[in-house]
Motif scaffolding. Structure first.
Motif, PDB file in Angstrom:
ATOM      1  N   ALA A 108       0.836  -1.200   0.000  1.00 12.80           N
ATOM      2  CA  ALA A 108       0.000   0.000   0.000  1.00 12.80           C
ATOM      3  C   ALA A 108       0.875   1.256   0.000  1.00 12.80           C
ATOM      4  O   ALA A 108       0.576   2.233  -0.689  1.00 12.80           O
ATOM      5  N   ARG A 109       1.961   1.224   0.755  1.00 16.77           N
ATOM      6  CA  ARG A 109       2.872   2.377   0.771  1.00 16.77           C
ATOM      7  C   ARG A 109       3.522   2.581  -0.594  1.00 16.77           C
ATOM      8  O   ARG A 109       3.657   3.713  -1.079  1.00 16.77           O
TER       9      ARG A 109
ATOM     10  N   ILE B 184       4.242   5.415  -5.799  1.00 19.33           N
ATOM     11  CA  ILE B 184       4.265   5.368  -7.258  1.00 19.33           C
ATOM     12  C   ILE B 184       3.271   6.362  -7.843  1.00 19.33           C
ATOM     13  O   ILE B 184       3.551   7.051  -8.840  1.00 19.33           O
ATOM     14  N   MET B 185       2.104   6.469  -7.235  1.00 16.23           N
ATOM     15  CA  MET B 185       1.092   7.405  -7.723  1.00 16.23           C
ATOM     16  C   MET B 185       1.616   8.843  -7.662  1.00 16.23           C
ATOM     17  O   MET B 185       1.453   9.624  -8.614  1.00 16.23           O
ATOM     18  N   GLU B 186       2.247   9.213  -6.548  1.00 19.14           N
ATOM     19  CA  GLU B 186       2.782  10.560  -6.418  1.00 19.14           C
ATOM     20  C   GLU B 186       3.943  10.793  -7.386  1.00 19.14           C
ATOM     21  O   GLU B 186       4.107  11.895  -7.924  1.00 19.14           O
ATOM     22  N   LEU B 187       4.758   9.776  -7.617  1.00 19.29           N
ATOM     23  CA  LEU B 187       5.872   9.912  -8.552  1.00 19.29           C
ATOM     24  C   LEU B 187       5.374  10.127  -9.980  1.00 19.29           C
ATOM     25  O   LEU B 187       5.941  10.935 -10.729  1.00 19.29           O
ATOM     26  N   TRP B 188       4.315   9.425 -10.376  1.00 16.67           N
ATOM     27  CA  TRP B 188       3.753   9.617 -11.707  1.00 16.67           C
ATOM     28  C   TRP B 188       3.208  11.030 -11.859  1.00 16.67           C
ATOM     29  O   TRP B 188       3.369  11.674 -12.907  1.00 16.67           O
ATOM     30  N   GLU B 189       2.552  11.542 -10.805  1.00 18.56           N
ATOM     31  CA  GLU B 189       2.037  12.909 -10.854  1.00 18.56           C
ATOM     32  C   GLU B 189       3.182  13.918 -10.984  1.00 18.56           C
ATOM     33  O   GLU B 189       3.083  14.886 -11.740  1.00 18.56           O
TER      34      GLU B 189
ATOM     35  N   ALA C  25      13.274   6.849 -12.891  1.00 19.01           N
ATOM     36  CA  ALA C  25      14.216   5.921 -12.253  1.00 19.01           C
ATOM     37  C   ALA C  25      13.677   5.450 -10.904  1.00 19.01           C
ATOM     38  O   ALA C  25      13.768   4.260 -10.561  1.00 19.01           O
ATOM     39  N   GLU C  26      13.092   6.372 -10.129  1.00 20.89           N
ATOM     40  CA  GLU C  26      12.546   6.002  -8.827  1.00 20.89           C
ATOM     41  C   GLU C  26      11.304   5.130  -8.985  1.00 20.89           C
ATOM     42  O   GLU C  26      11.080   4.199  -8.190  1.00 20.89           O
ATOM     43  N   ILE C  27      10.498   5.404 -10.005  1.00 16.45           N
ATOM     44  CA  ILE C  27       9.322   4.564 -10.261  1.00 16.45           C
ATOM     45  C   ILE C  27       9.744   3.137 -10.572  1.00 16.45           C
ATOM     46  O   ILE C  27       9.161   2.170 -10.066  1.00 16.45           O
TER      47      ILE C  27
END
Length: 218
Positions: free
Chosen positions: A85-86, A91-96, A154-156
């Motif tokens: 869940a974390r 990932i959602m915030e990184l895509w944004e 890269a972080e994603i």
């Protein structure tokens, strides 16, 4: 107003409060907040007259874990469920952030020219500090093209790799301990003074010996 309608409205209001509380608990639980801190945040955000019970927050956490578990895999470990869940939130915030970094933007700055102002003595004879006077100022802007910050991608990829590890998608890695040129690690231990070995070397020897004995007993 009829009693039945009044009860329905009260129940609906209670459900709305419960849903709002669960959203707050889910957000803070995944960020690692303590139960006490979650109670304080719930009270502040929902403007409650008093702190919610820690037992209530614990029940909310159990319910959230159950929901996350049912959403993904049956009988998944509680800690793995929380970590997934974390990672999903991250990932959602990184895509944004990645999409935001691709947007064009305007960069502005200011040019100015100033001249020093002569010192002046105060009424009591003391000198005032030297200051400056702006005689020219210009605002400038430039359009910049957003090309996207590849650090987000890269972080994603890293977060997705961690997610696959938690789900056991990767094949297990195999490693073998050998001596020089592929020879057995303990090809010949005769003449070795165990007193000269370090604690780490001794632990390694004991672990290998126990594994060998276990294999011979099978």
């Amino acid at each position: 107003m009829e009693t039945k309608e009044l009860n329905n409205r009260q129940n609906q209001k209670q459900r709305q409060k419960r849903i709002a509380r669960l959203e707050i608990v889910a957000e803070l639980y995944k960020k690692g907040y303590s139960v006490r801190k979650i109670c304080q945040e719930v009270q502040a955000r929902l403007q409650l007259p008093k702190l919610p019970s820690p037992n209530l927050i614990q029940q909310d956490k159990k319910l959230l874990i159950q929901e996350w578990r049912e959403y993904r895999l049956d009988n998944i470990d509680q800690l793995v469920t929380l970590e997934l869940a974390r990672i999903d939130d991250c990932i959602m915030e990184l895509w944004e952030a990645w999409e935001k970094s691709k947007e064009d933007y305007t960069e502005g700055w200011q040019k100015q020219k100033a001249i020093p102002v002569a010192k002046r003595s105060g009424d009591n004879g003391s000198q005032q500090q030297e200051s400056s006077k702006v005689i020219y100022a210009e605002q400038q802007q430039a359009k910049k093209r957003g090309c996207g910050n590849v650090a987000y991608i890269a972080e994603i990829r890293q977060q997705l790799a961690e997610r696959r590890k938690l789900l056991g998608i990767y094949a297990p890695e195999r490693s073998e301990l050998t001596g020089k040129d592929g020879s057995p690690l303990l090809a010949n231990t005769q003449g070795v003074d165990l007193n000269e070995l370090s604690e780490q070397e001794l632990e390694t020897l004991y672990a290998i010996a126990a594994k060998r004995d276990k294999k011979e007993m099978q």
